[in-house]
Scaffold this motif. Structure first.
Motif, mmCIF file in Angstrom:
data_model
loop_
_atom_site.group_PDB
_atom_site.id
_atom_site.type_symbol
_atom_site.label_atom_id
_atom_site.label_comp_id
_atom_site.label_asym_id
_atom_site.label_seq_id
_atom_site.Cartn_x
_atom_site.Cartn_y
_atom_site.Cartn_z
ATOM 1 N N GLY A 1 0.793 -1.222 0.000
ATOM 2 C CA GLY A 1 0.000 0.000 0.000
ATOM 3 C C GLY A 1 0.826 1.273 0.000
ATOM 4 N N CYS A 2 2.116 1.147 0.209
ATOM 5 C CA CYS A 2 2.971 2.329 0.250
ATOM 6 C C CYS A 2 3.288 2.778 -1.176
ATOM 7 C CB CYS A 2 4.239 1.954 1.018
ATOM 8 S SG CYS A 2 5.676 2.912 0.610
ATOM 9 N N LYS A 3 3.434 4.084 -1.340
ATOM 10 C CA LYS A 3 3.725 4.583 -2.683
ATOM 11 C C LYS A 3 5.182 5.064 -2.750
ATOM 12 C CE LYS A 3 1.582 6.891 -6.532
ATOM 13 N NZ LYS A 3 2.908 6.968 -7.141
ATOM 14 N N VAL A 4 5.915 4.503 -3.688
ATOM 15 C CA VAL A 4 7.340 4.807 -3.825
ATOM 16 C C VAL A 4 7.580 5.462 -5.178
ATOM 17 C CG1 VAL A 4 9.677 3.823 -3.901
ATOM 18 C CG2 VAL A 4 7.930 2.791 -2.418
ATOM 19 N N VAL A 5 8.274 6.589 -5.170
ATOM 20 C CA VAL A 5 8.735 7.173 -6.426
ATOM 21 C C VAL A 5 10.254 7.065 -6.450
ATOM 22 C CG1 VAL A 5 9.027 9.316 -7.738
ATOM 23 C CG2 VAL A 5 6.789 8.722 -6.809
ATOM 24 N N VAL A 6 10.755 6.483 -7.526
ATOM 25 C CA VAL A 6 12.197 6.347 -7.699
ATOM 26 C C VAL A 6 12.628 7.351 -8.762
ATOM 27 C CG1 VAL A 6 14.058 4.819 -8.460
ATOM 28 C CG2 VAL A 6 12.183 3.901 -7.069
ATOM 29 N N GLY B 1 5.022 -5.278 -2.216
ATOM 30 C CA GLY B 1 3.637 -4.854 -2.313
ATOM 31 C C GLY B 1 3.451 -3.359 -2.462
ATOM 32 N N ALA B 2 4.548 -2.620 -2.609
ATOM 33 C CA ALA B 2 4.449 -1.174 -2.787
ATOM 34 C C ALA B 2 4.011 -0.847 -4.210
ATOM 35 C CB ALA B 2 5.788 -0.519 -2.482
ATOM 36 N N SER B 3 3.479 0.353 -4.365
ATOM 37 C CA SER B 3 3.155 0.849 -5.694
ATOM 38 C C SER B 3 4.332 1.732 -6.123
ATOM 39 C CB SER B 3 1.851 1.636 -5.599
ATOM 40 O OG SER B 3 1.767 2.550 -6.649
ATOM 41 N N VAL B 4 4.944 1.418 -7.260
ATOM 42 C CA VAL B 4 6.237 2.024 -7.593
ATOM 43 C C VAL B 4 6.205 2.705 -8.958
ATOM 44 C CG1 VAL B 4 8.714 1.622 -7.869
ATOM 45 C CG2 VAL B 4 7.386 0.186 -6.295
ATOM 46 N N GLU C 1 6.364 19.191 0.062
ATOM 47 C CA GLU C 1 5.727 18.381 1.098
ATOM 48 C C GLU C 1 4.224 18.560 0.979
ATOM 49 O OE1 GLU C 1 6.365 19.549 5.105
ATOM 50 O OE2 GLU C 1 5.133 17.872 5.791
ATOM 51 N N ASN C 2 3.486 17.475 1.147
ATOM 52 C CA ASN C 2 2.055 17.552 1.003
ATOM 53 C C ASN C 2 1.428 16.658 2.060
ATOM 54 O OD1 ASN C 2 -0.639 16.780 -0.012
ATOM 55 N ND2 ASN C 2 -0.073 18.083 -1.731
ATOM 56 N N GLU C 3 1.014 17.237 3.174
ATOM 57 C CA GLU C 3 0.383 16.518 4.280
ATOM 58 C C GLU C 3 1.166 15.260 4.662
ATOM 59 O OE1 GLU C 3 -3.582 15.899 2.969
ATOM 60 O OE2 GLU C 3 -4.092 18.027 3.052
ATOM 61 N N GLY C 4 2.435 15.451 4.908
ATOM 62 C CA GLY C 4 3.255 14.340 5.364
ATOM 63 C C GLY C 4 3.796 13.450 4.262
ATOM 64 N N ARG C 5 3.355 13.692 3.038
ATOM 65 C CA ARG C 5 3.892 12.919 1.908
ATOM 66 C C ARG C 5 4.704 13.854 1.023
ATOM 67 N NH1 ARG C 5 -0.774 9.663 -0.926
ATOM 68 N NH2 ARG C 5 0.465 7.767 -0.775
ATOM 69 N N SER C 6 5.422 13.248 0.115
ATOM 70 C CA SER C 6 6.211 14.056 -0.810
ATOM 71 C C SER C 6 5.462 14.178 -2.131
ATOM 72 C CB SER C 6 7.563 13.398 -1.070
ATOM 73 O OG SER C 6 8.262 13.269 0.143
ATOM 74 N N LYS C 7 5.479 15.387 -2.659
ATOM 75 C CA LYS C 7 4.851 15.586 -3.966
ATOM 76 C C LYS C 7 5.951 15.911 -4.972
ATOM 77 C CE LYS C 7 2.073 19.117 -5.447
ATOM 78 N NZ LYS C 7 0.904 19.987 -5.364
ATOM 79 N N VAL C 8 6.126 14.999 -5.916
ATOM 80 C CA VAL C 8 7.164 15.178 -6.932
ATOM 81 C C VAL C 8 6.533 15.883 -8.123
ATOM 82 C CG1 VAL C 8 8.822 13.994 -8.425
ATOM 83 C CG2 VAL C 8 8.281 13.052 -6.153
ATOM 84 N N VAL C 9 7.073 17.047 -8.446
ATOM 85 C CA VAL C 9 6.495 17.853 -9.528
ATOM 86 C C VAL C 9 7.432 17.792 -10.738
ATOM 87 C CG1 VAL C 9 5.674 20.145 -10.200
ATOM 88 C CG2 VAL C 9 5.485 19.385 -7.805
ATOM 89 N N ARG D 1 3.056 17.408 -14.449
ATOM 90 C CA ARG D 1 2.502 16.203 -13.830
ATOM 91 C C ARG D 1 3.072 16.082 -12.419
ATOM 92 N NH1 ARG D 1 3.882 11.496 -17.971
ATOM 93 N NH2 ARG D 1 5.703 12.836 -18.206
ATOM 94 N N THR D 2 2.304 15.477 -11.523
ATOM 95 C CA THR D 2 2.797 15.304 -10.151
ATOM 96 C C THR D 2 2.630 13.852 -9.707
ATOM 97 O OG1 THR D 2 0.659 15.818 -9.179
ATOM 98 C CG2 THR D 2 2.169 17.667 -9.496
ATOM 99 N N HIS D 3 3.459 13.451 -8.750
ATOM 100 C CA HIS D 3 3.351 12.123 -8.135
ATOM 101 C C HIS D 3 3.444 12.278 -6.632
ATOM 102 C CE1 HIS D 3 3.876 9.819 -11.869
ATOM 103 N NE2 HIS D 3 4.675 10.808 -12.228
ATOM 104 N N LEU D 4 2.483 11.728 -5.918
ATOM 105 C CA LEU D 4 2.553 11.703 -4.453
ATOM 106 C C LEU D 4 3.291 10.439 -4.019
ATOM 107 C CD1 LEU D 4 -0.907 12.800 -3.044
ATOM 108 C CD2 LEU D 4 1.310 13.925 -2.718
ATOM 109 N N ALA D 5 4.118 10.581 -2.989
ATOM 110 C CA ALA D 5 4.889 9.413 -2.569
ATOM 111 C C ALA D 5 5.077 9.403 -1.062
ATOM 112 C CB ALA D 5 6.260 9.423 -3.250
ATOM 113 N N ASP D 6 5.107 8.186 -0.497
ATOM 114 C CA ASP D 6 5.476 8.042 0.913
ATOM 115 C C ASP D 6 6.990 8.150 1.072
ATOM 116 O OD1 ASP D 6 2.826 7.425 2.065
ATOM 117 O OD2 ASP D 6 2.949 5.747 0.665
ATOM 118 N N ILE D 7 7.682 7.785 0.029
ATOM 119 C CA ILE D 7 9.134 7.955 0.038
ATOM 120 C C ILE D 7 9.619 8.152 -1.398
ATOM 121 C CG2 ILE D 7 9.555 5.449 -0.026
ATOM 122 C CD1 ILE D 7 12.104 6.013 1.669
#
Lengths: 405, 105
Positions: free
Chosen positions: A140-145, A163-166, A210-218, A223-229
């Motif tokens: 359920g965790c969202k990872v942006v590499v 099981g992360a979304s990558v 930063e977006n409510e405790g998550r990272s927002k990659v712009v 386009r943007t991607h929200l990520a837990d890490i």
């Protein structure tokens, strides 16, 4: 004998000094607060196993004691005094050396983009880095590499298997631009996509908010991607500062000659931090690779003891992606001619010949059993400067060992 | 050496000199090697460094090289010969009868 840097190269050197018959003192200085350990599992088993398997030690305390290696952990070396033949350690101690080896390694390159303080951005080089990533990736965790190179792709494979979304964001037009040919990169990309990793190429990251405790990659295209890490894997830079301050020659790494000697005949360098000439190629090279670090460390140790032997190992690299493995031997240039050998569902090999027919590189992707022998024989042919028949290389029914004549 | 049973592993002509064959039996996995002199040998199949099968490695003389990290073993004795392999592998008695290679397991 003093060795600065207790990674694969430094530790291999310390052991090789003893095996080479050196009876005097051996001091190995590492800046991490633990025993020397293997880095390859950091992006693989340390991330994928359900319980942390822990570091894989390069040497246990018993082994270090048996070899009489004085291991100083958690210490930086502040300064080299070349005239006095001493190094100053972070606690103020001075150590005298007869010969000094610099195996200071490399560190992850940082992104030169704005990133807000609260965003969770990781790089991967140390066991501590791996644990920090390990704690977060999971179902359920969202990872942006950021970066479609080997580290990024191995982290992506490991995270998706947990099981992360990558999503992988690569700035270039394709994955692994510097490392492998386009046809091979396509196979690896397809493997990732079948496994559920989303890959975007030509994706230029502009900033990370930063977006409510998550990272927002712009991205530059908005386009943007929200990520837990966000895991950044955009290459590494050699740790040359200590050598530079001591006025040793630097050029994309600590400059050494073919015997791994720096511009000071009492100081040697090996591993990711050193730039060396190779008899097979007409340019200096610097490798960030496990086997090179290990063998170069051992070779430097022999030369510290006066062997005066050129280091001639054929560059070799491997990366695990899921249940498949990629191996590369040698180095190729754009003008080299590619010869493909298909192994069907088991894998794919490519060989690279110079326009005059000499084999200079080979790479394979597939199951270890399908590709490892062929790449190993190819490596031996590369080292011997052989010019095998391209038609035989392309023919999967021809045993590559028989071309070694 | 084991005091176990002789088990048929492969046909003698299944291996050329300097070739390897994986042989699984019960919970064990072995690698059978044929030497340049024509003798047959058997040792544990997984490298003692990481769980990689040695049958996928290359042979040079009496040395097997692990395909992943290049640790080497003498297949006649199981002795670890080069890092990162440092733990010896178990070796097994082998005999050839009626063109078949038998391993004592």
């Amino acid at each position: 004998m003093v060795i600065v840097g207790a990674g694969e190269a430094g530790t291999a050197a310390a052991i090789a000094l003893r095996e080479g018959g050196w009876r005097g003192r051996v001091v190995l200085i590492g800046n991490e607060n633990m025993l020397p350990y293997e880095r390859p599992p950091l992006s693989k088993a340390i991330l994928t196993e359900v319980t942390d398997p822990g570091p894989k030690w390069l040497a246990t305390p018993e082994r270090l004691a048996e070899l009489r290696i004085d291991y100083l952990q958690g210490r930086n070396v502040e300064r080299i005094d070349r005239a006095a033949h001493t190094v100053t350690v972070s606690d103020g101690d001075q150590l005298a050396y007869e010969r000094l080896l610099l195996t200071t390694g490399a560190r992850p390159r940082k992104l030169s983009i704005p990133a807000s303080a609260g965003s969770r951005i990781a790089t991967l080089r140390t066991y501590a880095d791996a644990l920090a990533i390990r704690r977060i990736i999971g179902r359920g965790c969202k990872v942006v590499v950021i970066g479609g190179g080997f580290i990024g792709l191995e982290v992506a494979a490991s995270a998706v298997s947990r099981g992360a979304s990558v999503t992988v964001l690569e700035a270039g037009p394709r994955l692994l631009t510097r490392a492998v040919p386009a046809a091979m990169a396509d196979l690896i990309k397809a493997k990732h996509e079948r496994s559920g990793v989303r890959i975007q190429t030509s994706a230029i990251v502009e900033r990370i908010d930063e977006n409510e405790g998550r990272s927002k990659v712009v991205l530059a295209d908005r386009r943007t991607h929200l990520a837990d890490i966000v895991v950044v894997g955009v290459g590494a830079v050699p740790n040359v500062e200590l050598a530079q301050a001591a006025r040793l020659a630097i050029h994309n790494g600590i400059v050494v000659d073919e015997t791994l000697t720096t511009s000071d005949p009492h100081i040697f360098a090996a591993g990711d931090s050193c730039s060396f000439p190779h008899r097979l190629y007409d340019e200096r090279i610097r490798l960030e690779a496990w086997r090179n670090a290990q063998r170069q460390g051992a070779a430097a140790a022999a030369n510290m003891l006066g062997a005066n032997r050129p280091y001639e190992d054929v560059p070799w690299f491997w990366s695990d992606q899921y249940d498949e493995t990629l191996q590369i031997a040698g180095r190729c240039r754009p003008e080299d001619v590619a010869v493909a050998r298909s192994l069907g569902a088991k894998g794919q090999l490519f060989f690279y010949l110079t326009p005059r027919g000499r084999l200079v590189a080979a790479c394979g992707f597939g199951s270890l059993g399908a590709i490892a022998k062929e790449i190993r024989w190819a490596e031996i042919m590369i080292g011997r400067r052989l010019a095998p028949n391209p038609e035989a290389l392309a023919d999967p029914t021809v045993n590559i060992k028989t071309l070694l004549v | 050496m084991s005091t176990g049973q002789w088990v048929a592993a492969c046909a003698a002509d299944a291996l050329q000199p300097e070739e390897l064959l994986r042989f699984d039996h019960g919970g064990l996995t072995l690698v059978i090697a044929r030497s340049p002199e024509g003798g047959y040998f058997a040792i544990d199949g997984h490298c003692s460094h990481e769980k990689v099968h040695l049958a996928d490695g290359i042979v040079d003389g009496h040395i097997i090289e692990c395909p992943k990290h290049f640790g080497t073993f003498d297949y006649r004795t199981g002795e670890a010969r080069a890092l990162p392999a440092c733990i010896d592998l178990r070796s097994y008695e082998v005999k050839v009868e009626s063109d078949t290679v038998f391993v004592k397991i």
